[in-house]
Write a protein that holds these residues in place. Sequence first.
Motif, PDB file in Angstrom:
ATOM      1  N   VAL A  23      17.944  37.321 108.466  1.00 31.64           N
ATOM      2  CA  VAL A  23      17.735  38.794 108.233  1.00 31.64           C
ATOM      3  C   VAL A  23      19.006  39.563 107.844  1.00 31.64           C
ATOM      4  N   LEU A  24      17.805  39.865 106.796  1.00 27.63           N
ATOM      5  CA  LEU A  24      18.776  41.028 106.230  1.00 27.63           C
ATOM      6  C   LEU A  24      18.308  42.665 105.967  1.00 27.63           C
ATOM      7  N   VAL A  25      19.320  42.981 106.044  1.00 26.92           N
ATOM      8  CA  VAL A  25      18.539  45.360 106.291  1.00 26.92           C
ATOM      9  C   VAL A  25      18.699  45.982 105.547  1.00 26.92           C
ATOM     10  N   SER A  26      17.811  45.769 104.578  1.00 26.29           N
ATOM     11  CA  SER A  26      17.864  46.476 103.351  1.00 26.29           C
ATOM     12  C   SER A  26      17.792  48.322 103.852  1.00 26.29           C
ATOM     13  N   SER A  27      16.815  48.987 103.139  1.00 26.42           N
ATOM     14  CA  SER A  27      16.621  50.224 103.176  1.00 26.42           C
ATOM     15  C   SER A  27      15.312  50.690 101.883  1.00 26.42           C
ATOM     16  N   THR A  28      14.459  51.457 102.108  1.00 31.57           N
ATOM     17  CA  THR A  28      13.505  51.837 101.392  1.00 31.57           C
ATOM     18  C   THR A  28      14.157  52.776 100.529  1.00 31.57           C
ATOM     19  N   ALA A  29      15.406  53.149 100.242  1.00 33.48           N
ATOM     20  CA  ALA A  29      16.002  53.342  98.820  1.00 33.48           C
ATOM     21  C   ALA A  29      16.348  52.768  98.395  1.00 33.48           C
ATOM     22  N   GLY A  30      16.520  51.460  98.636  1.00 34.26           N
ATOM     23  CA  GLY A  30      16.451  49.804  97.910  1.00 34.26           C
ATOM     24  C   GLY A  30      14.913  50.040  96.956  1.00 34.26           C
ATOM     25  N   LEU A  31      13.880  50.227  97.458  1.00 36.05           N
ATOM     26  CA  LEU A  31      12.721  50.225  96.509  1.00 36.05           C
ATOM     27  C   LEU A  31      12.344  50.741  95.634  1.00 36.05           C
ATOM     28  N   PHE A  32      12.660  52.719  96.059  1.00 42.30           N
ATOM     29  CA  PHE A  32      12.127  53.503  96.005  1.00 42.30           C
ATOM     30  C   PHE A  32      12.908  54.538  94.749  1.00 42.30           C
ATOM     31  N   GLY A  33      14.344  54.022  95.469  1.00 38.23           N
ATOM     32  CA  GLY A  33      15.588  54.914  94.802  1.00 38.23           C
ATOM     33  C   GLY A  33      16.152  55.880  95.674  1.00 38.23           C
ATOM     34  N   GLU A  34      16.931  56.234  95.132  1.00 40.14           N
ATOM     35  CA  GLU A  34      17.521  57.940  96.344  1.00 40.14           C
ATOM     36  C   GLU A  34      17.802  58.415  95.453  1.00 40.14           C
ATOM     37  N   ALA A  35      17.843  60.170  94.658  1.00 43.50           N
ATOM     38  CA  ALA A  35      18.462  60.580  94.114  1.00 43.50           C
ATOM     39  C   ALA A  35      19.859  60.483  95.287  1.00 43.50           C
ATOM     40  N   GLY A  36      21.133  60.996  93.868  1.00 43.74           N
ATOM     41  CA  GLY A  36      21.855  61.314  94.740  1.00 43.74           C
ATOM     42  C   GLY A  36      22.622  60.072  95.479  1.00 43.74           C
ATOM     43  N   HIS A  37      22.216  58.956  95.652  1.00 43.96           N
ATOM     44  CA  HIS A  37      22.466  58.017  95.843  1.00 43.96           C
ATOM     45  C   HIS A  37      22.496  56.821  95.550  1.00 43.96           C
ATOM     46  N   SER A  38      22.482  56.843  94.073  1.00 47.05           N
ATOM     47  CA  SER A  38      22.051  55.373  93.144  1.00 47.05           C
ATOM     48  C   SER A  38      22.974  54.112  93.439  1.00 47.05           C
ATOM     49  N   ASP A  39      23.771  54.534  94.546  1.00 45.71           N
ATOM     50  CA  ASP A  39      25.510  53.049  94.889  1.00 45.71           C
ATOM     51  C   ASP A  39      24.563  52.714  95.602  1.00 45.71           C
ATOM     52  N   TYR A  40      23.712  53.560  96.961  1.00 45.75           N
ATOM     53  CA  TYR A  40      23.457  52.590  98.286  1.00 45.75           C
ATOM     54  C   TYR A  40      22.322  52.316  97.455  1.00 45.75           C
ATOM     55  N   ALA A  41      20.975  53.019  96.380  1.00 44.95           N
ATOM     56  CA  ALA A  41      19.823  52.522  96.461  1.00 44.95           C
ATOM     57  C   ALA A  41      20.124  51.148  95.389  1.00 44.95           C
ATOM     58  N   ALA A  42      20.971  51.569  94.672  1.00 43.52           N
ATOM     59  CA  ALA A  42      21.845  49.678  94.110  1.00 43.52           C
ATOM     60  C   ALA A  42      22.005  48.156  94.945  1.00 43.52           C
ATOM     61  N   ALA A  43      22.565  48.385  96.011  1.00 46.90           N
ATOM     62  CA  ALA A  43      23.483  47.649  96.751  1.00 46.90           C
ATOM     63  C   ALA A  43      22.070  47.523  97.763  1.00 46.90           C
ATOM     64  N   LYS A  44      21.554  48.045  97.958  1.00 47.02           N
ATOM     65  CA  LYS A  44      20.321  47.518  99.173  1.00 47.02           C
ATOM     66  C   LYS A  44      19.137  47.082  98.531  1.00 47.02           C
ATOM     67  N   GLY A  45      19.211  47.695  96.878  1.00 50.18           N
ATOM     68  CA  GLY A  45      17.586  46.551  95.961  1.00 50.18           C
ATOM     69  C   GLY A  45      17.971  45.100  95.490  1.00 50.18           C
ATOM     70  N   ALA A  46      19.061  45.126  95.477  1.00 43.22           N
ATOM     71  CA  ALA A  46      20.036  43.883  95.023  1.00 43.22           C
ATOM     72  C   ALA A  46      19.673  43.169  96.750  1.00 43.22           C
ATOM     73  N   LEU A  47      19.571  43.620  97.903  1.00 41.84           N
ATOM     74  CA  LEU A  47      19.966  42.721  98.769  1.00 41.84           C
ATOM     75  C   LEU A  47      17.769  41.983  98.618  1.00 41.84           C
ATOM     76  N   ALA A  48      17.380  43.275  98.244  1.00 47.07           N
ATOM     77  CA  ALA A  48      16.094  43.385  98.753  1.00 47.07           C
ATOM     78  C   ALA A  48      14.657  42.267  97.400  1.00 47.07           C
ATOM     79  N   SER A  49      15.434  42.606  96.271  1.00 45.39           N
ATOM     80  CA  SER A  49      15.187  41.896  94.847  1.00 45.39           C
ATOM     81  C   SER A  49      15.831  40.565  95.164  1.00 45.39           C
ATOM     82  N   GLY A  50      16.423  39.920  93.536  1.00 47.89           N
ATOM     83  CA  GLY A  50      17.636  39.113  93.592  1.00 47.89           C
ATOM     84  C   GLY A  50      17.940  38.102  94.512  1.00 47.89           C
ATOM     85  N   PHE A  51      18.968  38.415  95.265  1.00 45.77           N
ATOM     86  CA  PHE A  51      19.667  38.167  96.183  1.00 45.77           C
ATOM     87  C   PHE A  51      18.763  37.031  96.891  1.00 45.77           C
ATOM     88  N   VAL A  52      17.872  38.313  97.782  1.00 46.60           N
ATOM     89  CA  VAL A  52      17.301  37.152  98.253  1.00 46.60           C
ATOM     90  C   VAL A  52      16.418  36.003  98.661  1.00 46.60           C
TER      91      VAL A  52
END
Length: 258
Positions: free
Chosen positions: A137-166
Amino acid sequence: METELRGKGVLVTGGAGGIGSATVRAFAEEGARVAVHYRSNEDKARALATEVGGAAVRADLTSEAEVDALIPEAVKALGRLDVVVANAGHWPSQDEPVWKMSLTRWRQTLAENLDSVFLTCRAFLRHVETTKVGSLVLVSSTAGLFGEAGHSDYAAAKGALASGFVKSLKNELGRIAPMARVNVVCPGWTEVDRNRGKLQDPAFLARVTRTMALRKVGRPEDIARVIVTLASDRISGHVTGEVVTVAGGMEGRVLHDT
């Protein structure tokens, strides 16, 4: 409902944190033996491990050698390892738009939130290749689904987990263990230590819940129970490659005027 997790070995990375500690306790309530991973919070990890009758294990998850050693250490401590919850991560507190963000910060955030999960999964799946069973079970974030202004680095990492990686990993698992599974949980606003102060402000709470059908923030236990559900082969044995959002019905748009 019976989860059939009793006696199973579970490793929770970042197990001494807010969502991590709730997850450790939730698995322990199901009779699982739990290894509490930590990097620097040794006292809290050891106290929690003692509380639940588990073990505390240390590793810097950005270090390839330390992660490769972590899984055998967890197996030795627990006697077996059936489930890994890749929960550890780091949210950089400084708000920085892309045009101001340094390459150093970008790389550090991806290392702490994406490289670390890759290394954890790789080490665990080398173990699964021998046991032929396992659940991730991988813990991502809603930042990875909707983005997070000011934290594009975090959103990009979490978005990768919730899309192509899984999506890739759930298909690769069939090559080594046809019944092994991997799923992702995306928490939204959750009342953990770093948010607790801000969430006491009614105006701030109203603002962050404007995009949520349920006008409240989650508790760590809300996330932990979903993680346990996904880890259970009895309850979720036919679920893999899925992303479950635990965020009160959050959407990428405003649902409430005030």
